[in-house]
Design a protein around this motif. Structure first.
Motif, PDB file in Angstrom:
ATOM      1  N   ALA A 665       0.800  -1.224   0.000  1.00  0.00           N
ATOM      2  CA  ALA A 665       0.000   0.000   0.000  1.00  0.00           C
ATOM      3  C   ALA A 665       0.832   1.273   0.000  1.00  0.00           C
ATOM      4  N   GLY A 666       2.014   1.241   0.602  1.00  0.00           N
ATOM      5  CA  GLY A 666       2.739   2.501   0.714  1.00  0.00           C
ATOM      6  C   GLY A 666       4.101   2.339   1.349  1.00  0.00           C
ATOM      7  N   THR A 667       4.703   3.485   1.650  1.00  0.00           N
ATOM      8  CA  THR A 667       6.051   3.465   2.203  1.00  0.00           C
ATOM      9  C   THR A 667       6.200   4.619   3.191  1.00  0.00           C
ATOM     10  N   LEU A 668       7.085   4.430   4.159  1.00  0.00           N
ATOM     11  CA  LEU A 668       7.351   5.509   5.119  1.00  0.00           C
ATOM     12  C   LEU A 668       8.736   5.328   5.718  1.00  0.00           C
ATOM     13  N   GLU A 669       9.205   6.381   6.382  1.00  0.00           N
ATOM     14  CA  GLU A 669      10.482   6.320   7.094  1.00  0.00           C
ATOM     15  C   GLU A 669      10.213   6.456   8.579  1.00  0.00           C
ATOM     16  N   VAL A 670      10.964   5.661   9.358  1.00  0.00           N
ATOM     17  CA  VAL A 670      10.697   5.647  10.796  1.00  0.00           C
ATOM     18  C   VAL A 670      11.979   5.274  11.534  1.00  0.00           C
ATOM     19  N   PRO A 671      12.223   5.852  12.718  1.00  0.00           N
ATOM     20  CA  PRO A 671      13.402   5.462  13.481  1.00  0.00           C
ATOM     21  C   PRO A 671      13.307   3.998  13.938  1.00  0.00           C
ATOM     22  N   VAL A 672      14.459   3.343  13.974  1.00  0.00           N
ATOM     23  CA  VAL A 672      14.519   1.924  14.325  1.00  0.00           C
ATOM     24  C   VAL A 672      14.783   1.762  15.816  1.00  0.00           C
ATOM     25  N   SER A 673      14.093   0.804  16.424  1.00  0.00           N
ATOM     26  CA  SER A 673      14.365   0.460  17.809  1.00  0.00           C
ATOM     27  C   SER A 673      14.638  -1.046  17.851  1.00  0.00           C
ATOM     28  N   VAL A 674      15.882  -1.391  18.061  1.00  0.00           N
ATOM     29  CA  VAL A 674      16.267  -2.801  18.033  1.00  0.00           C
ATOM     30  C   VAL A 674      16.023  -3.392  19.417  1.00  0.00           C
ATOM     31  N   THR A 675      15.253  -4.487  19.475  1.00  0.00           N
ATOM     32  CA  THR A 675      14.895  -5.046  20.781  1.00  0.00           C
ATOM     33  C   THR A 675      14.658  -6.546  20.692  1.00  0.00           C
ATOM     34  N   GLU A 676      15.067  -7.220  21.733  1.00  0.00           N
ATOM     35  CA  GLU A 676      14.802  -8.666  21.856  1.00  0.00           C
ATOM     36  C   GLU A 676      13.325  -8.927  22.140  1.00  0.00           C
ATOM     37  N   ASP A 677      12.588  -7.857  22.466  1.00  0.00           N
ATOM     38  CA  ASP A 677      11.208  -8.033  22.897  1.00  0.00           C
ATOM     39  C   ASP A 677      10.234  -8.250  21.744  1.00  0.00           C
ATOM     40  N   ILE A 678      10.751  -8.440  20.547  1.00  0.00           N
ATOM     41  CA  ILE A 678       9.857  -8.724  19.436  1.00  0.00           C
ATOM     42  C   ILE A 678      10.382  -9.971  18.723  1.00  0.00           C
ATOM     43  N   ALA A 679       9.445 -10.759  18.198  1.00  0.00           N
ATOM     44  CA  ALA A 679       9.847 -12.012  17.555  1.00  0.00           C
ATOM     45  C   ALA A 679      10.597 -11.721  16.260  1.00  0.00           C
ATOM     46  N   PRO A 680      11.538 -12.565  15.899  1.00  0.00           N
ATOM     47  CA  PRO A 680      12.171 -12.437  14.582  1.00  0.00           C
ATOM     48  C   PRO A 680      11.086 -12.537  13.499  1.00  0.00           C
ATOM     49  N   GLY A 681      11.265 -11.786  12.443  1.00  0.00           N
ATOM     50  CA  GLY A 681      10.285 -11.831  11.354  1.00  0.00           C
ATOM     51  C   GLY A 681       9.103 -10.893  11.553  1.00  0.00           C
ATOM     52  N   VAL A 682       9.120 -10.127  12.661  1.00  0.00           N
ATOM     53  CA  VAL A 682       8.010  -9.212  12.958  1.00  0.00           C
ATOM     54  C   VAL A 682       8.575  -7.825  13.246  1.00  0.00           C
ATOM     55  N   VAL A 683       7.933  -6.799  12.719  1.00  0.00           N
ATOM     56  CA  VAL A 683       8.253  -5.430  13.131  1.00  0.00           C
ATOM     57  C   VAL A 683       6.977  -4.789  13.657  1.00  0.00           C
ATOM     58  N   SER A 684       7.138  -3.794  14.536  1.00  0.00           N
ATOM     59  CA  SER A 684       5.964  -3.148  15.124  1.00  0.00           C
ATOM     60  C   SER A 684       6.114  -1.633  15.091  1.00  0.00           C
ATOM     61  N   ILE A 685       5.066  -0.969  14.618  1.00  0.00           N
ATOM     62  CA  ILE A 685       5.003   0.501  14.632  1.00  0.00           C
ATOM     63  C   ILE A 685       3.687   0.886  15.301  1.00  0.00           C
ATOM     64  N   PRO A 686       3.722   1.827  16.261  1.00  0.00           N
ATOM     65  CA  PRO A 686       2.470   2.219  16.913  1.00  0.00           C
ATOM     66  C   PRO A 686       1.596   3.007  15.942  1.00  0.00           C
ATOM     67  N   TYR A 687       0.318   3.092  16.239  1.00  0.00           N
ATOM     68  CA  TYR A 687      -0.565   3.831  15.325  1.00  0.00           C
ATOM     69  C   TYR A 687      -1.070   5.099  15.989  1.00  0.00           C
TER      70      TYR A 687
END
Ligand SMILES: Nc1nc2c(c(=O)[nH]1)N[C@H]1C(S)=C(S)[C@@H](COP(=O)(O)OP(=O)(O)OC[C@H]3O[C@@H](n4cnc5c(=O)[nH]c(N)nc54)[C@H](O)[C@@H]3O)O[C@H]1N2
Ligand SMILES: Nc1nc2c(c(=O)[nH]1)N[C@H]1C(S)=C(S)[C@@H](COP(=O)(O)OP(=O)(O)OC[C@H]3O[C@@H](n4cnc5c(=O)[nH]c(N)nc54)[C@H](O)[C@@H]3O)O[C@H]1N2
Ligand code: SF4
Ligand SMILES: [Mo]
Length: 738
Positions: A665-687
């Motif tokens: 659907a689209g593209t965006l730029e966002v700062p990265v936060s590297v954390t063990e608290d998320i599963a590999p293969g998943v990224v999370s951005i708040p809405y």
């Protein structure tokens, strides 16, 4: 100096905490949790203490705005309504009823005035183009409820205070304070489960605060909860753990469910869900073995490709383990105003279809994911004018940027909203309601979702300077009905109420059968505005006084007399009494749901995408609209993309630096936060972020804008059973910027 205190239920989130406001010289000095509140017992979160700041926010609109030569300028109420009358009338005359679209957003659920006034407004439009935030939220659960029990709002909530085992999927109540289960202090209530020897298990691709505090956290591949839950159902049958108890005789379709899940074994779904079969079996035995247990799924399971299947599966598990409608399991609240009896019906979606994509209507609404298509696509029935009430779909619905461009091309748009924001900037007229402190409050919607029965009313803390939200909506209704902009809203509302009363006096068995409507109307005279209808609803409801027929029942007056609320006790057993299915039974095996299992199996055969996007919330945000409060946005940047260290390394991403995220659907730029608290293969951005759009009036939010994650969510994928948007499990690719 004059000092006083006031009591007010917080309208911001579903926890509905009771607050005490200290007021000096008519200014709020401090807001605290009300320790004497019968429901919240003093709990408050950082958002609740900002109601005073929201009230004084200089960006909050105090008078209507109208667009002149591309700029929003202040105008009078009568000018604003006259403009709406002229221009809305012109569009509807030229293009017909369906040329008007309506979108109603989340804060309406927290506002009894709009709950009362919206229905007649929507009906008056005669349009099929009605949309709401429900189709980016809980619609799957409502559809499942309607099939199972005969009503979308017949919603079983976890009996948090008595359960000894809770399986939570796709919810993070430590940040959100819970949803479809109204309970101030979810964290404390979860801790209490553990303190009394019970167990809390969380299924989430992220190690959230809720997961970290639980006894156990199981990670899952996003979008696969339905498979996990159905595998648990399979395991119950496979291991002879099915024990519906008392409800067996009121339940139809247990054998059909067994047959439908026969091939969905824990071993079969292990690879797809990334939850070990042994864990699925162990979890199932724990649930079945707990003397009081429950399964609770929320936005991570609902706003997903198999949302309705997952919502249904939760209650199938609750029922088959004997936990439905049992203390400590999941139970149905008893609102005072609920109907005394419910007409049986067989639930159906798709009574009409959306024009462009042919998507099913559900509960009289079309999926908001297709609102943009209905505006963009020409032809008869194209939306040319839009009314939004308390919604910000540019930030909250899929492909929000595209929607924003479409809104810019409308012939006419009206927004009822206190802010000039990402959505309302496209409106030709903005009508601002009073602030939360300038209105009264009654939990009309959440009374059906509470974990403990109660009732509370709080009067307005300050007098309103403009029309109430009720008056605004009733005036709009008058305009839409062709009565012009000058009709007195109280006359219009009184006439509608009198009609409602008169109709009820002719219903056999009604507590006011055969009585004189004018006499009953006079009994409501001590109230004005929306309160009149509210008192009517309370008195006519199952817990009401029936206008004197049931002297032990409630009136609004009696509730008002108790500023800390009326405690109506723990949830009680309601089945089979409240069932409203055509058969009078729990319909455990609705054909559309059984058929959807095949879609799930087909998906399980496909190769999963390498990287998928999920959402998140944090305690100091509230959907899209609290970022203009300084104390809630200061501190570390929160609108970041979480990613696992292994993925970050593979993709060359560095913590704190920017990444480009791209979806279909689209593209965006966002700062990265590297954390063990998320599963590999998943990224999370708040809405709820993305406050960098021009021509808004959000001076604080625009300094910390964040990005709109709904540029990435894809309106072309929905859960077909409910029409709900898929906001979790979106395939994306990520690269470093530059
Ligand atoms: N990607 C992604 N998208 C999501 C979600 C997600 O998890 N991920 N969550 C979804 C969910 S659960 C929801 S509920 C929706 C919310 O979607 P919306 O309801 O569209 O958005 P809100 O941010 O709640 O917008 C509230 C609007 O109402 C205005 N407002 C606030 N109070 C009042 C009031 O008293 N009266 C009036 N008239 N206006 C008021 C605010 O200024 C704002 O413009 O977003 C959904 N979108
Ligand atoms: N502070 C705050 N409170 C709020 C709101 C807010 O914006 N801020 N919004 C309010 C509203 S309108 C709502 S609807 C509620 C929502 O309340 P919740 O349902 O608790 O919503 P979230 O906090 O977004 O938690 C959803 C969780 O689902 C996880 N998840 C994502 N995809 C999947 C999946 O496929 N499977 C599983 N098992 N988990 C998944 C995410 O990682 C996240 O932790 O919160 C309400 N309360
Ligand atoms: S938890 Fe929700 S209801 Fe309670 S104070 Fe915070 S925002 Fe208000
Ligand atoms: Mo929501």
């Amino acid at each position: 100096m004059t000092e006083r205190t006031a009591h007010r239920t917080c309208p911001l989130c579903e926890a509905t905490c009771g607050l005490v406001l200290s007021i000096a010289d008519e200014e709020v000095t401090v807001i605290r949790g009300d320790r004497d509140d019968t429901f919240s017992r003093g709990f408050i979160c950082p958002k609740g203490s900002t109601l005073g700041r929201l009230h004084t926010d200089p960006d909050r609109l105090r008078s209507p705005l109208v667009r002149r030569d591309g700029r929003h300028v202040e105008t009078t109420w009568s000018e604003a309504f006259a403009e709406i009358d002229r221009r809305l009338g012109a569009v509807r005359e030229a293009h017909g009823d369906d040329a008007l679209g309506v979108y109603v957003g989340n804060p309406n659920a927290h506002n009894f005035e709009s709950a009362i006034a919206l229905k007649p407004l929507l009906r008056a439009t005669r349009t099929r183009n009605i949309f709401s935030a429900s189709t980016v939220d809980q619609r799957p659960k409502e559809v499942a409820n309607a099939y199972l029990y005969g009503g979308g709002l017949l919603n079983a909530v976890p009996d948090l205070d008595r359960t000894r085992f809770i399986l939570i999927l796709g919810a993070n109540p430590y940040e959100s304070n819970g949803s479809l289960a109204s309970a101030p202090d979810w964290p404390g209530r979860l801790e209490a489960i553990r303190a009394r020897g019970g167990k809390v298990v969380v299924v989430d691709p992220r190690r959230t605060r809720t997961a970290a505090e639980a006894d156990e956290h199981l990670s899952i591949r996003p979008g696969t909860d339905a498979a996990l839950l159905l595998a648990m159902v399979n395991c119950l049958f496979d291991e002879n753990l099915v024990a519906p108890g008392r409800l067996a005789e009121f339940t139809a379709g247990i054998d059909e469910v067994a047959a439908a899940v026969e091939s969905i074994s824990p071993e079969r779904v292990e690879a797809w869900t990334r939850v070990a079969a042994s864990d699925i079996r162990r979890l199932t035995r724990q649930l079945a073995g707990a003397d009081r247990g429950c399964v609770y799924g929320r936005i991570g399971t609902h706003a997903a490709a198999f949302g309705t299947l997952a919502a249904w599966a939760c209650d199938v598990l609750n029922l088959l383990t004997g936990n439905l409608d049992r203390a400590g399991g999941v139970m149905f609240p008893s609102p005072i105003h609920e109907p005394r009896s419910r007409a049986a019906r067989s639930f159906q979606v798709g009574r009409w279809k959306s024009r462009v994509r042919g998507l099913d209507e559900a509960f009289g609404e079309l999926p908001v994911a297709t609102l943009v298509d209905e505006i963009e696509t020409g032809g008869a029935g194209q939306i040319q004018a839009l009314i939004t009430v308390a919604g910000n779909p540019v930030l909250t619905t899929p492909e929000g940027d595209r929607l924003g461009r479409a809104l810019a091309g409308l012939e006419f748009m009206v927004s009822v909203d206190p802010y000039l924001n990402e959505t309302t900037r496209h409106a030709d007229v903005i009508l601002p309601p009073p602030s939360a402190l300038e209105r009264s409050h009654y939990d009309l919607a959440f009374a059906s979702l509470v974990v403990h029965n109660h009732a509370r009313y709080s009067p307005a803390v300050f007098p309103a300077t403009g029309p109430s939200e009720f008056e605004i909506l009733v005036t709009l209704t008058g305009i839409v009905m062709g009565m012009g902009p000058e009709t007195d809203p109280s006359d219009l509302a009184d006439a509608a109420l009198l009609q409602q009363i008169a109709a009820a006096t002719t219903v056999p068995g009604s507590p006011i059968e055969g009585r004189e409507p004018q006499e009953l109307m006079a009994m409501l005279d001590r109230w004005e505005g929306a309160e009149k209808t509210l008192d009517f609803m309370i008195r006519m409801g199952a817990g009401g006084d029936g206008f004197g027929r049931d002297p032990d029942g409630w009136t609004l007056d009696a509730i008002v007399a108790q500023p800390h609320g009326v405690d109506r006790g723990p949830l009680v057993e309601r089945l089979p009494g409240i069932l409203a299915t055509a058969s009078g039974k729990i319909e455990l095996a609705p054909p559309p749901l059984l058929a959807d299992v095949a879609r799930l199996e087909a998906a399980m055969g496909e190769a999963p995408p390498a990287l998928v996007l999920v959402g998140r919330r944090d305690l100091r945000s509230n959907n899209s609209w609290l970022h203009n409060v300084e104390v809630l946005v200061k501190g570390k940047e929160r609108c970041t993309m979480q990613i696992h260290p292994d993925d970050a390394e593979r993709l060359g991403l560095v913590d704190g630096e920017a990444a480009t995220v791209t979806s279909r659907a689209g593209t965006l730029e966002v700062p990265v936060s590297v954390t063990e608290d998320i599963a590999p293969g998943v990224v999370s951005i708040p809405y709820g972020w993305g406050h960098d759009q021009p021509e808004t009036r959000l001076s604080v939010a625009s300094r910390r804008p964040g990005v709109n994650v709904n540029r990435l969510t894809d309106g072309s994928i929905i859960d077909p059973l409910s029409g709900n948007a898929v906001l979790n499990g979106i395939p994306v690719s990520v690269t470093p910027v530059g």
